[in-house]
Design a protein around this motif. Structure first.
Motif, PDB file in Angstrom:
ATOM      1  N   LYS A  52      62.002  49.505  41.319  1.00  0.00           N
ATOM      2  CA  LYS A  52      63.138  50.336  41.705  1.00  0.00           C
ATOM      3  C   LYS A  52      62.621  51.485  42.570  1.00  0.00           C
ATOM      4  O   LYS A  52      61.492  51.943  42.388  1.00  0.00           O
ATOM      5  N   LEU A  53      63.444  51.949  43.486  1.00  0.00           N
ATOM      6  CA  LEU A  53      63.013  53.081  44.302  1.00  0.00           C
ATOM      7  C   LEU A  53      62.680  54.286  43.423  1.00  0.00           C
ATOM      8  O   LEU A  53      61.790  55.074  43.755  1.00  0.00           O
ATOM      9  N   ALA A  54      63.357  54.407  42.305  1.00  0.00           N
ATOM     10  CA  ALA A  54      63.077  55.519  41.388  1.00  0.00           C
ATOM     11  C   ALA A  54      61.684  55.425  40.789  1.00  0.00           C
ATOM     12  O   ALA A  54      61.150  56.416  40.273  1.00  0.00           O
ATOM     13  N   ASP A  55      61.051  54.234  40.849  1.00  0.00           N
ATOM     14  CA  ASP A  55      59.684  54.090  40.346  1.00  0.00           C
ATOM     15  C   ASP A  55      58.669  54.744  41.275  1.00  0.00           C
ATOM     16  O   ASP A  55      57.521  54.992  40.876  1.00  0.00           O
ATOM     17  N   ILE A  56      59.062  54.997  42.523  1.00  0.00           N
ATOM     18  CA  ILE A  56      58.111  55.502  43.515  1.00  0.00           C
ATOM     19  C   ILE A  56      57.865  56.989  43.331  1.00  0.00           C
ATOM     20  O   ILE A  56      56.731  57.447  43.239  1.00  0.00           O
ATOM     21  N   ALA A  57      58.939  57.777  43.292  1.00  0.00           N
ATOM     22  CA  ALA A  57      58.792  59.229  43.146  1.00  0.00           C
ATOM     23  C   ALA A  57      60.174  59.812  42.938  1.00  0.00           C
ATOM     24  O   ALA A  57      61.188  59.184  43.231  1.00  0.00           O
ATOM     25  N   ASP A  58      60.210  61.048  42.443  1.00  0.00           N
ATOM     26  CA  ASP A  58      61.498  61.720  42.260  1.00  0.00           C
ATOM     27  C   ASP A  58      62.169  61.970  43.599  1.00  0.00           C
ATOM     28  O   ASP A  58      63.374  61.847  43.751  1.00  0.00           O
TER      29      ASP A  58
END
Length: 512
Positions: free
Chosen positions: A306-312
């Motif tokens: 998920k894009l949320a896994d990359i960074a806040d």
């Protein structure tokens, strides 16, 4: 010098640590981190080495003393002799190994080329000695590009480590590639960040997977022009064995792959921040997905993260870096679970669109890593109303396209750097209504002019200009070495100045 003293056939045979390097006459140019590792390696191999360097400071002398202890034949320090190609044991050198910062027209390198002496960089030497009896031989994943190299390289490292592999980021990123190759235990894989300087002197490298993340004007002074710079970047794809990864949103990188001389069976795989086509990795809604490394790729995709896994805080360029890293990791054979775990464990790090503080409705952001216009464009695109702190060593690039594209975001500009005339000219042409100020240390009380005092003046000026809803963005679009020791030093100076300003404001408010 007599060309017949140089033996290319002997050099051609030097393709492993266990080859016969004994007595090879080598001049090493430079005694910094790269030059030291090259000289140390060659001495261990039994070569006869002379080191030449312009530096003659305390660190250079300490390095010289260590190199003499480990068997380097001679070390010659000082600007007066650093441009002269010396003999080795009274005979012409058979090889020159150069530090990446020296341009091809440097007198020592030009003399070697004119005499027919081969010139290698540290990456070429490392590739040739990577195989050693009794130790594992790491696979290389090669990463270059005008921007995003370090982020992508360390993301690949994080993914490899999440898979339980012994892996490290090396090369231009900080750990010299020769130090990684000589590690006593050895590695399963190396994520190798490569600058255009390093690629210029590299010929035989054959990575498992490779990528040029993007291409924009940079270092044209070193290369002598943009075409030469692009040609050196394209060398990352040469001899690639499994996957040549390109940026589907940067046509120049796809053309590089099309023109590359690769090994039989190597695939061209794209990455994108949009919907991926077949044989690409990209984004569907809020998911990073793979349509390249699965049998059913024509009509399906596999979720990687998920894009949320990359960074806040996920600006578009960081998504692109994650997509590129994931593509390289999948080329190595990592599972989606490994990719996801690597992204979740990844620390974005300092000096790359790094929020420093938020006070009175003003966001302060440090992107000192934005050392060229292409990188600064990614920063500016992430924000609305910006007070932009910019300037430094331009490296021969132009700023017109950058200013033209982002003039509408600029509330004001504060210039740092000893010569920001090119940037100032672009601002005058394309953002004539935007106020432009010079950071003058006297603005903060007449201090000695240093990088820290210049930055303090810039921050003070920006604070006076900023209001609620604004972002003060330090994204210089230039190199740092005119006023700072490195981009990290420049970034830390910004952080210190912002913290000092806000602490001072808090104390004043408390007293009143």
């Amino acid at each position: 010098m007599d060309r017949t003293t140089v033996s290319p056939s002997r050099l051609d045979a030097l393709t492993s640590w266990n080859a016969d390097w004994r007595g090879l006459r080598v001049v090493v140019a430079g005694i910094g981190k790269t030059g030291f590792s090259a000289a140390d390696t060659l001495a261990e191999l039994g070569a006869r080495v002379v080191v030449v360097a312009a530096s003659d400071d305390g660190q250079a002398r300490r390095h010289a003393e260590t190199l003499r202890i480990v068997g380097v034949a001679d070390v010659v320090l000082g600007a007066a002799t650093s441009t002269i190609l010396p003999p080795v044991d009274g005979q012409p050198a058979e090889l020159v190994v150069t530090s990446p910062g020296l341009p091809p027209d440097h007198p020592l390198l030009a003399a070697a080329a004119a005499t027919g002496i081969p010139i290698w960089g540290d990456v070429e030497l490392a590739w040739r000695v990577r195989r050693r009896e009794g130790r594992r031989t790491a696979e290389w994943i090669a990463i270059t590009g005008t921007n995003g190299k370090t982020t992508t390289t360390t993301m690949v490292e994080s993914m490899l480590q999440a898979a339980g592999l012994r892996a490290i980021a090396a090369g231009n990123i900080g750990t010299p590639i020769l130090d990684a190759v000589r590690d006593p235990e050895g590695y399963d894989a190396l994520a190798v960040e490569l600058s255009s300087f390093q690629l210029h002197w590299t010929e035989s490298m054959a990575p498992l997977a490779s990528v040029c993340l993007n291409l924009a004007e940079d270092h044209v002074d070193w290369h002598g022009g943009f075409d030469a710079y692009a040609a050196d970047k394209a060398k990352v794809y040469a001899n690639t064995r499994v996957a040549c990864v390109y940026n589907a949103e940067d046509a120049a990188t796809e053309r590089m792959v099309e023109a590359a001389d690769v090994q039989e069976g190597a695939r061209a795989i794209g990455f994108t921040t949009g919907m991926p086509a077949v044989s690409m990795v990209g984004v569907v809604e809020d998911l990073l997905v793979d349509r390249a490394f699965l049998p059913e790729r024509r009509d399906s995709a596999v979720e990687l993260a998920k894009l949320a896994d990359i960074a806040d805080m996920v600006p578009r360029h960081l998504v692109a870096n994650a997509a590129a890293a994931a593509t390289l990791a999948r080329a190595y054979g990592l599972t989606p679970e490994h990719v996801r775990a690597g992204l979740r464990a990844y620390d974005v790090g300092a000096h790359r669109i790094q929020p420093v503080a938020s006070a009175a409705g003003v966001l302060w952001v440090n992107d000192s890593k934005a050392t060229n216009p292409h990188a600064a464009a990614a920063s500016l695109a992430a924000f609305g109303s910006v007070i932009w702190i910019a300037g430094g060593l331009s490296k021969g690039v132009e700023y017109d396209d950058l200013v033209r594209a982002h003039a509408g975001r600029l509330k004001a500009v504060v210039l740092i750097g000893t010569d920001s005339g090119t940037l100032a000219g672009a601002l005058a042409r394309h953002a004539p209504d935007v106020p432009v100020f010079a950071a003058v240390p006297g603005d903060t009380g007449g201090e000695e002019v240093t990088g820290a005092t210049v930055m303090a003046a810039a921050v003070a000026r920006a604070a006076a200009l900023a209001g609620e809803g604004d972002t003060v963005l330090m994204a210089p679009a230039s190199a740092s070495m005119d006023q700072f020791s490195s981009y990290a030093d420049r970034g830390q100076s910004f952080i210190n100045a912002v913290r000092g300003l806000l602490e001072g404001q808090a104390e004043t408010a408390k007293e009143s």
